[in-house]
Design a protein around this motif. Structure first.
Motif, mmCIF file in Angstrom:
data_model
loop_
_atom_site.group_PDB
_atom_site.id
_atom_site.type_symbol
_atom_site.label_atom_id
_atom_site.label_comp_id
_atom_site.label_asym_id
_atom_site.label_seq_id
_atom_site.Cartn_x
_atom_site.Cartn_y
_atom_site.Cartn_z
ATOM 1 N N LEU A 1 7.491 -0.643 -12.948
ATOM 2 C CA LEU A 1 7.465 0.177 -14.054
ATOM 3 C C LEU A 1 8.801 0.280 -14.840
ATOM 4 O O LEU A 1 8.833 0.426 -16.000
ATOM 5 N N SER A 2 10.045 -0.014 -14.345
ATOM 6 C CA SER A 2 11.197 -0.049 -14.994
ATOM 7 C C SER A 2 11.496 -1.526 -15.247
ATOM 8 O O SER A 2 12.694 -1.516 -15.669
ATOM 9 N N ASN A 3 10.779 -2.398 -14.894
ATOM 10 C CA ASN A 3 11.561 -3.726 -14.988
ATOM 11 C C ASN A 3 10.142 -4.748 -15.537
ATOM 12 O O ASN A 3 9.670 -5.805 -15.068
ATOM 13 N N PRO A 4 9.801 -4.540 -16.919
ATOM 14 C CA PRO A 4 8.727 -5.137 -17.531
ATOM 15 C C PRO A 4 8.820 -6.504 -17.740
ATOM 16 O O PRO A 4 8.020 -7.432 -17.761
ATOM 17 N N GLU A 5 10.100 -7.058 -17.834
ATOM 18 C CA GLU A 5 10.657 -8.362 -18.101
ATOM 19 C C GLU A 5 10.140 -9.486 -16.849
ATOM 20 O O GLU A 5 10.223 -10.698 -16.963
ATOM 21 N N ALA A 6 10.049 -8.895 -15.629
ATOM 22 C CA ALA A 6 9.740 -9.693 -14.698
ATOM 23 C C ALA A 6 8.568 -10.227 -14.571
ATOM 24 O O ALA A 6 7.452 -9.934 -15.356
ATOM 25 N N ARG A 7 8.490 -11.533 -14.113
ATOM 26 C CA ARG A 7 7.280 -12.086 -14.167
ATOM 27 C C ARG A 7 6.606 -12.444 -12.766
ATOM 28 O O ARG A 7 7.314 -12.954 -11.976
ATOM 29 N N ILE A 8 5.399 -12.467 -12.619
ATOM 30 C CA ILE A 8 4.734 -12.685 -11.251
ATOM 31 C C ILE A 8 3.617 -13.419 -11.593
ATOM 32 O O ILE A 8 2.735 -12.993 -12.353
ATOM 33 N N ASP A 9 3.611 -14.619 -10.982
ATOM 34 C CA ASP A 9 2.232 -15.442 -11.137
ATOM 35 C C ASP A 9 2.145 -15.871 -12.918
ATOM 36 O O ASP A 9 1.103 -15.792 -13.426
ATOM 37 N N GLY A 10 3.289 -15.886 -13.376
ATOM 38 C CA GLY A 10 3.232 -16.232 -14.826
ATOM 39 C C GLY A 10 2.915 -15.093 -15.566
ATOM 40 O O GLY A 10 2.831 -15.250 -16.930
ATOM 41 N N GLN A 11 2.543 -14.001 -15.165
ATOM 42 C CA GLN A 11 2.252 -12.707 -15.917
ATOM 43 C C GLN A 11 3.617 -11.613 -15.912
ATOM 44 O O GLN A 11 4.271 -11.800 -15.177
ATOM 45 N N LEU A 12 3.365 -10.897 -17.155
ATOM 46 C CA LEU A 12 4.466 -10.141 -17.185
ATOM 47 C C LEU A 12 4.308 -8.876 -16.149
ATOM 48 O O LEU A 12 3.100 -8.633 -15.602
ATOM 49 N N ALA A 13 5.143 -8.263 -15.741
ATOM 50 C CA ALA A 13 5.090 -7.402 -14.699
ATOM 51 C C ALA A 13 4.023 -6.419 -14.835
ATOM 52 O O ALA A 13 3.175 -6.051 -13.782
ATOM 53 N N TRP A 14 3.826 -5.722 -15.818
ATOM 54 C CA TRP A 14 2.880 -4.766 -16.100
ATOM 55 C C TRP A 14 1.476 -5.299 -16.212
ATOM 56 O O TRP A 14 0.427 -4.816 -15.850
ATOM 57 N N GLN A 15 1.241 -6.562 -16.767
ATOM 58 C CA GLN A 15 -0.118 -7.287 -16.789
ATOM 59 C C GLN A 15 -0.366 -7.444 -15.133
ATOM 60 O O GLN A 15 -1.374 -7.097 -14.847
ATOM 61 N N TRP A 16 0.756 -7.811 -14.656
ATOM 62 C CA TRP A 16 0.081 -8.200 -13.034
ATOM 63 C C TRP A 16 -0.078 -6.721 -12.302
ATOM 64 O O TRP A 16 -1.144 -6.800 -11.552
ATOM 65 N N LEU A 17 0.580 -5.906 -12.679
ATOM 66 C CA LEU A 17 0.371 -4.525 -12.097
ATOM 67 C C LEU A 17 -1.126 -4.111 -12.297
ATOM 68 O O LEU A 17 -1.738 -3.591 -11.523
ATOM 69 N N ASP A 18 -1.289 -4.273 -13.772
ATOM 70 C CA ASP A 18 -2.725 -3.660 -13.948
ATOM 71 C C ASP A 18 -3.768 -4.464 -13.374
ATOM 72 O O ASP A 18 -4.795 -4.001 -12.933
ATOM 73 N N LYS A 19 -3.610 -5.726 -12.934
ATOM 74 C CA LYS A 19 -4.710 -6.660 -12.575
ATOM 75 C C LYS A 19 -4.819 -6.208 -11.218
ATOM 76 O O LYS A 19 -5.818 -6.113 -10.688
ATOM 77 N N SER A 20 -3.578 -6.225 -10.451
ATOM 78 C CA SER A 20 -3.561 -5.690 -8.916
ATOM 79 C C SER A 20 -4.189 -4.615 -8.603
ATOM 80 O O SER A 20 -5.128 -4.325 -7.651
ATOM 81 N N LEU A 21 -3.764 -3.390 -9.537
ATOM 82 C CA LEU A 21 -4.291 -2.032 -9.302
ATOM 83 C C LEU A 21 -5.956 -1.979 -9.557
ATOM 84 O O LEU A 21 -6.502 -1.597 -8.863
ATOM 85 N N GLU A 22 -6.248 -2.872 -10.731
ATOM 86 C CA GLU A 22 -7.766 -3.008 -10.845
ATOM 87 C C GLU A 22 -8.472 -3.541 -9.678
ATOM 88 O O GLU A 22 -9.594 -2.977 -9.131
ATOM 89 N N THR A 23 -7.776 -4.646 -9.233
ATOM 90 C CA THR A 23 -8.420 -5.270 -7.958
ATOM 91 C C THR A 23 -8.626 -4.326 -6.669
ATOM 92 O O THR A 23 -9.693 -4.104 -6.147
ATOM 93 N N LEU A 24 -7.726 -3.406 -6.331
ATOM 94 C CA LEU A 24 -7.582 -2.242 -5.431
ATOM 95 C C LEU A 24 -8.528 -1.226 -5.655
ATOM 96 O O LEU A 24 -9.305 -0.964 -4.958
ATOM 97 N N TRP A 25 -8.612 -1.009 -7.149
ATOM 98 C CA TRP A 25 -9.455 -0.004 -7.294
ATOM 99 C C TRP A 25 -11.024 -0.142 -7.105
ATOM 100 O O TRP A 25 -11.796 0.710 -6.779
ATOM 101 N N LEU A 26 -11.424 -1.530 -7.068
ATOM 102 C CA LEU A 26 -12.671 -2.015 -7.249
ATOM 103 C C LEU A 26 -13.172 -2.085 -5.593
ATOM 104 O O LEU A 26 -14.375 -2.064 -5.451
ATOM 105 N N ARG A 27 -11.908 -2.060 -4.787
ATOM 106 C CA ARG A 27 -12.455 -2.267 -3.570
ATOM 107 C C ARG A 27 -12.787 -0.840 -3.034
ATOM 108 O O ARG A 27 -11.994 -0.023 -3.019
ATOM 109 N N LYS A 28 -13.928 -0.842 -2.552
ATOM 110 C CA LYS A 28 -14.549 0.586 -1.863
ATOM 111 C C LYS A 28 -13.614 0.948 -0.564
ATOM 112 O O LYS A 28 -13.473 2.285 -0.256
ATOM 113 N N ASN A 29 -13.001 -0.157 0.007
ATOM 114 C CA ASN A 29 -12.149 0.375 1.202
ATOM 115 C C ASN A 29 -10.856 0.715 1.055
ATOM 116 O O ASN A 29 -10.079 1.064 1.812
ATOM 117 N N VAL A 30 -10.454 1.156 -0.310
ATOM 118 C CA VAL A 30 -9.190 1.293 -0.645
ATOM 119 C C VAL A 30 -9.080 2.676 -1.329
ATOM 120 O O VAL A 30 -10.040 2.849 -2.109
#
Lengths: 100, 203, 990
Positions: free
Chosen positions: C209-238
């Motif tokens: 959240l404090s480091n938006p310039e970092a890149r993971i898998d070619g995405q900016l940190a906040w994009q990766w974060l949104d995508k990852s949280l969405e994945t987790l959110w959609l899993r019923k076991n999480v």
């Protein structure tokens, strides 16, 4: 809250279902009238208060309602094993094996 | 019951009034108080189980923590030598006879505890949540499957819990603890209706 | 007012401007702000006064580690919380907060005089100063200390909120939703295992959240974060839990999580709980708690405007706030450069980077140069300037372990510091995992785990995005699927006290900001002989404030290590204890407040008593009707009336709470012989006997009437409070000493409602309603039990008496209790029936000398002491307690024995518990020979009566004893314990 394996239910259950019931393997004398006061006092009051491997009784009072025996390390608070009432005190080698 | 001598009727009072929020049938479910039932505590040595089963025609579960559910009759094995039988009133007389015979034939203990306990049905998708508000057991279906039963605790009360279906639990509690337990259920459901714990912040 | 908001930065929702109030002044901020970020956006750095010296303080951090910025959060009556960290308090429209620990106001605080006289408040000040005279404690020292101590005000009203709690279970609990935690949760939840991911912040993401310039898998940190949280959110076991602090890690992977539900909401829904305590049992715990930046210890390091560099980065990148216009950076670690560059890129002037190290990476120097930032290597800050806000720093060259004398002044309005990083090992330590010292980072990291737990990322000493993601993913059972592009996290040095060219005795270099502990205090403690780190901690109070030393502990340990001259690896860390951050009492209480605090057991007849004006008293968990006042009667009048009616006519009493145990099996009598003192073998079916139960030590434990229903069936009654322990003791002996006996025990306390009818008319009332039992005195003698029906309902009818009058106890299945009571009560009106409560029951039984276990006995009374040797089966070879009765000291003369007492003045009712002496007028301390156990006004006898235990009391029957009371010494004569109808003739009324 500890998890305790009840040897009758054969399940690990939360500590609040159980009640501690003192040191194990203290057998009530079959004929107390034959004992002198010292021996009787020994049976009645004297306990080991072990630091380390301790044999103790637990009561699954809010479960199957059975008393059972346990070996617990009083330093780490970890249960090493539990076993049914009436079974002999496990030997040191058995305890060492489980600890492994 | 009606007295032959006096003709006066004594009414039953189980002593619990459930809050409307528990009894309102909603999609997430709620709690029902079960009408008066027959209950027996049956005790005998585990080695006699086959013989007792044969003599009584009761479907006695073989393992601690298992139950049999047949019509309006439940048999729960709570400990090595302890079974709890719960039945609707229609079988009261028949059971009385069964147990009288059993007592005469076997070394056992039969005690009528019909009024000692009250029974609740906790049902619906919210059932596990209502129970886990005060009960520390893992109630997920793979750990606590249908048919499993046990004595356990719900906050300051001791209860007997039986899963009758994925979203249906039978809860037994001693009579004087029942109002406390049902108030706890009520708080659980009220809070659940107010909040979505663990819900995602809507941006 | 100047606005420090930077456009294009931050995650705040700029669409909506909201207002809040701090110290009665209104400011504006955005949804997504914390109180801290919103104040900083308004240029406010001064947030509070320090604990001891009342020094002005500003924000040190940006999260839960905050030491300075404690405020009082005011949501109206019953909702005032003090010592809330402004850095974690989420802003909402209308938020009201106040600064603390200042008078008359924050900018001018009279308490700051402590700062000037600080030489008077060294370590151990309280211990040293308030020693004597002893008499000063109550009146002088304690009130003064109480006034000075503490920060925020204690609440004055009851908590208006309520709280929830819930048990939960999962295969994997991940603590901390930074990159390592998210990677762990993603991997662990892939195959359907139940995963809980908890984070104390309002948003999941941690350092990302404090480091938006970092890149993971070619995405900016906040994009990766949104995508990852969405994945987790959609899993019923999480389950994703934000605003959820893991407060403690207990045995066998049991953890306490507090989820805050309403503190961030502008409009409180009063029906919603404020917090929920999740009690989670996890198969595996993955700790991804991150690390906390460490302050540097130098003179004036506590001035408002001096802050952790990472905090400034968070304020900028997460909240879009620049912490100043002209910012200096003081560091011994590479990581501070990243903050400096971010600020510079956002248009903030970096006045200089002051680096303690002589050698700094060429890349960093190059990057600084590109931005026009001056880097002073091998330089140390020797002091700061500015009263309510820093205005500049004094720096000096530090070379070859020497600080040069010449100083240079650098102007700044903010000084950022980085002294290294401290892995958050708190929870790992709660779980009793051991730590090891890692020299290269100058911090302790997890070593041997005691539970099934793994530490990943910065809390494991694994720094850097790439390493954290990999460690997290592997811990969750996955591989390392992530590619990252990041600035290298870099390295650094850790220091204790920084070198200075000033007189060390004249400077204040703070270690623990919240408890105002300086480096000098720690050195002084060591000088005064405290060599254990735990002692140094308690003497100086370092690390003992509400932040538990999150920013200070390692600096303190290292300073102490140097002073004691024991290597830091050997000196150890002080113990981390739950909770991780301050936790409300409400969260710990959960639902169990008010009527849910504990069970109040009520009988089936309780409702009638309530409807008929009973006054209740608690007896163990039960509530019982104590008396039934009519009109304006007080207890005395009501009890007198109830006693009289029962003796002369008919009393009705709810005895349902009596404990009941059904003892069934062929060996029932044998078992009873072992458990009770009395003999049971010859007790005929249908007869009852008073039973006395001892502990194995020979002292009376319980008593009750026991009826034999069949050869193999006893209906045992116990005292109301004794029922659970009697059953437990019976089960204990049965299961562990005599498992071969064929007998079973079933609690039937609640199966039966019990109505006691006592008085001359009892039989007359009962007779018409009973079927199957001949109530005639010969057919149904005293101490007999019969089974039949009453009003058609099965009953176990006892002819017993606890009052001395003709008495019956009617047992019916509990659900019929109230209906039966009402029928009997209505029919009984013809006989003057009177309901009575426990108080009358006590008087009636005392008139007859019947004991109450626990009142007339106290755990040191044998049957003989109580005058009940008759209850012992002399011929029985054994019963529980028998052998102890033969012990020499139990046989010895001079034991206290139960006797009756009649006061010389019949109007004096002695006080229960009053001590008894043999002669009046003794000098104090008098020789006490016993005490009063029961004492009542007896209407029947028109005088007072009492029971007491007195040394060799029975032999002194007829003698006088004395009861000294403050107003007067009372005289009383020892008499027999039975005051009324000693021959028991009243039982035989026809």
């Amino acid at each position: 809250m500890l998890l305790i394996k009840c040897p009758y239910c054969e399940e690990e259950r939360p500590e609040i279902e159980f009640s501690y019931a003192g040191e194990a393997h203290i057998v009530r004398p079959t004929d107390p009238s034959k004992m002198d006061d010292t021996a009787w006092a020994e049976y009645l009051f004297i306990r080991d208060n072990t630091r380390g491997v301790h044999y103790e009784r637990w009561y699954h009072i809010h479960g199957c309602a059975r008393f059972f025996n346990a070996v617990r390390d009083t330093i780490s608070d970890k249960f090493i094993m539990t076993y049914k009432m009436g079974l002999p005190r496990p030997a040191d080698v058995e305890i060492a094996k489980v600890k492994e | 019951m009606l007295s032959e001598k006096t003709g006066i009727h004594l009414s039953i009072d189980q002593g619990v009034r459930l809050a409307p929020i528990l009894t309102n049938e909603t999609e997430i479910g709620g709690v029902r108080l079960i009408d008066e039932q027959v209950r027996y505590s049956l005790r005998f040595k585990p080695e006699d189980i086959a013989a007792v089963r044969k003599a009584s025609q009761l479907d006695l579960p073989a393992n601690i923590g298992m139950s049999s559910i047949k019509g309006g009759q439940l048999v729960l094995r709570l400990g090595p030598d302890e079974w709890l039988l719960i039945s609707d009133l229609s079988r009261a007389l028949a059971l009385k006879q069964t147990f009288a015979t059993l007592s005469s034939k076997f070394t056992c203990s039969v005690v009528d505890i019909s009024h000692r306990n009250l029974g609740f049905i906790v049902h619906g998708e919210n059932a596990e949540n209502i129970l886990n508000t005060g009960c520390p057991l893992d109630l997920s279906l793979h750990v606590f499957p249908v048919g499993k039963c046990t004595r356990t605790v719900y906050e300051n009360t001791e209860i007997i819990l039986l899963r009758k279906a994925e979203h249906e639990f039978h809860v037994e509690v001693w009579r004087s603890f029942a109002p406390y337990l049902s108030r706890f259920f009520e708080t659980s459901v009220t809070d659940k209706a107010q909040i979505r714990m663990g819900a995602r912040d809507d941006k | 007012m100047k606005n420090f908001r930077k456009t294009g930065r931050g995650r705040i929702r700029r669409a909506r401007l909201i207002s809040f109030t701090f110290d009665d002044r209104q400011y504006q901020g955005f949804v997504g702000d914390t109180l801290a970020s919103a104040l900083l956006a308004n240029g406010v750095h001064l947030i509070g006064r320090s604990f001891k010296y009342h020094r002005p303080r500003g924000f040190l951090g940006a999260g839960s580690e905050e030491a300075n910025a404690l405020v009082t959060f005011d949501r109206g009556p019953g909702r005032v919380t003090s010592n809330v960290r402004a850095t974690t308090l989420e802003l909402f429209d209308g938020l009201v907060a106040y600064s603390q620990n200042n008078y008359p106001n924050l900018k001018f605080d009279l308490g700051a005089i402590n700062d000037i006289f600080s030489m008077m408040f060294p370590a151990g000040f309280y211990n040293k100063t308030f020693m004597w005279p002893k008499s000063f404690w109550d009146k002088v020292y304690e009130p003064v200390i109480r006034k000075l101590a503490g920060l925020g005000p204690a609440p004055t009203e009851a908590d208006a909120d309520h709280y929830a709690s819930l048990y939960g279970h999962c295969e994997v609990l991940v603590v901390g939703a930074g990159p390592a935690g998210i990677a762990a949760a993603l991997a662990a939840s892939e195959k359907g295992d139940r995963v809980i991911l908890a984070d104390e912040q309002n948003e999941l993401g941690g350092s990302l959240l404090s480091n938006p310039e970092a890149r993971i898998d070619g995405q900016l940190a906040w994009q990766w974060l949104d995508k990852s949280l969405e994945t987790l959110w959609l899993r019923k076991n999480v389950t994703l839990l934000s605003r959820t602090t893991v407060i403690g890690y207990y045995h066998d992977n049991f953890l306490g999580l507090v989820e805050r539900l309403t503190d961030h909401q502008g409009d409180i829904n009063p029906a919603s709980p404020r917090e929920c305590l999740h009690r989670i049992r996890a198969g595996k715990v993955i700790l991804a708690a991150g690390a906390i930046e460490r302050p540097l210890v130098f003179a004036g390091n506590d001035r408002p405007g001096v802050m952790l560099a990472s905090a400034a980065q968070t304020y900028l990148n997460r909240y879009g706030v620049a912490v100043g216009d002209n910012v200096a950076v003081f560091t011994s670690h590479d990581s501070a450069y990243e903050t400096a560059f971010d600020l510079s890129d956002a248009g903030v002037k970096i006045s200089s980077i002051i680096d303690l190290r002589a050698d700094v990476s060429e890349i960093l120097l190059q990057q600084a140069h590109e931005r026009g930032i001056a880097v002073l290597t091998g330089t140390v800050v020797c002091g700061t300037k500015g009263r309510l806000r820093i205005t500049g720093v004094r720096v000096a060259k530090f070379q070859n372990q020497k600080v040069s004398n010449g100083t240079e002044h650098i102007a700044c309005d903010c000084l950022l510091m980085t002294g290294g990083w401290t892995p958050s090992v708190h929870l790992f330590s709660h779980s009793k995992g051991s730590l090891k010292w890692q020299d290269d980072i100058g911090a302790a990291v997890p070593d041997m785990a005691n539970e099934n737990t793994l530490s990943v990322g910065a809390c494991n000493g694994t720094f850097g995005l790439s390493a954290g993601l990999e460690e997290g993913s592997i811990a969750g059972g996955g591989g390392n699927p992530f590619r990252t592009e990041e600035t290298e996290f870099g390295t650094g040095q850790t220091w204790q006290t920084l070198p200075t060219n000033r007189d060390p005795s004249r400077i204040k270099a703070f270690v623990d900001f919240q408890n105002d502990v300086t480096e000098k205090d720690i050195n002084l403690a060591v000088l005064e002989g405290f060599k254990s780190i735990e002692h140094v901690k308690r003497y100086t109070t370092t690390g003992m404030a509400t932040d538990q030393g999150k920013t200070s502990n390692l600096n303190a340990v290292q300073i102490a290590s140097k002073a004691i001259q024991i290597p830091v690896q050997k000196i150890g860390l002080t113990t981390f204890r739950p909770p991780f951050t301050p936790t409300s009492f409400g969260a710990l209480v959960g639902h169990r407040a008010d009527d849910l605090f504990d069970v109040t057991r009520k009988t089936s007849i309780d409702g009638w008593a309530d409807d008929n004006g009973a006054v209740f008293e608690p007896v163990s968990l039960w509530r019982r009707a104590r008396y039934f006042p009519q009109g304006n009667e007080d207890m005395h009048a009501a009890v007198a009336r109830e006693c009289k009616a029962t003796r002369n006519e008919l009393g009705i009493f709810d005895a349902s709470t009596l404990g009941k145990i059904e003892v069934v099996g062929p060996d029932a009598a044998k078992f009873m012989n072992l458990m009770y003192t009395n003999p049971w073998t010859m007790l005929a079916i249908g007869r009852c006997r008073y039973g006395l139960m001892l502990h194995e030590d020979g002292y009376i434990m319980d008593d009750g009437v026991i009826g034999r229903l069949a050869d193999d069936r006893f209906h045992v009654t116990t005292t109301t409070g004794g029922a659970p322990r009697v059953l437990r003791m019976m089960e204990d002996y049965l299961q562990t000493e005599w498992p071969d006996l064929n007998v079973w025990l079933t609690s039937t306390t609640e199966q039966w409602a019990v109505i006691a009818l006592n008085g001359p008319h009892a039989r007359k009332l009962l007779e018409p309603f009973i079927d199957g039992i001949d109530l005639g005195p010969e057919a149904f003698p005293h101490m007999a039990v019969r089974e039949g029906t009453i009003f058609g309902v099965e009953t176990r009818l006892f002819r017993v008496s606890f009052s001395g009058e003709l008495g019956f106890e009617i047992n019916v299945p509990a659900h019929y209790g109230r209906a039966l009571w009402e029928k009997l009560f209505n029919a009984g009106k013809a006989y003057g029936i009177t309901p009575y409560g426990t108080e009358t029951m006590h008087v009636l039984r005392a008139e007859k000398g019947y004991i109450i276990v626990g009142q007339d006995t106290d755990g040191t009374i044998t049957p003989d002491d109580a005058g009940m040797s008759w209850a012992i089966g002399k011929k029985k070879p054994d019963f529980v307690g028998k052998r102890s009765l033969a012990r020499a000291d139990i046989q010895a003369p001079g034991r206290k024995q139960l006797v009756g007492l009649l006061t010389t003045d019949p109007n004096i009712v002695l006080e229960e518990g009053a001590q008894i002496v043999a002669t009046p007028g003794q000098s104090v301390p008098m020789t006490m020979i016993g005490h009063v156990t029961s004492s009542y006004w007896s209407t029947t006898l028109n005088r007072s009566i009492a029971l007491a235990v007195v040394k060799s009391g029975r032999a002194q029957t007829g003698s006088n004893i004395y009861v000294p009371m403050p107003e007067k010494t009372h005289e009383a004569k020892i008499c027999a314990t039975v005051f009324y109808d000693p021959k028991g003739e009243r039982l035989n009324v026809v």
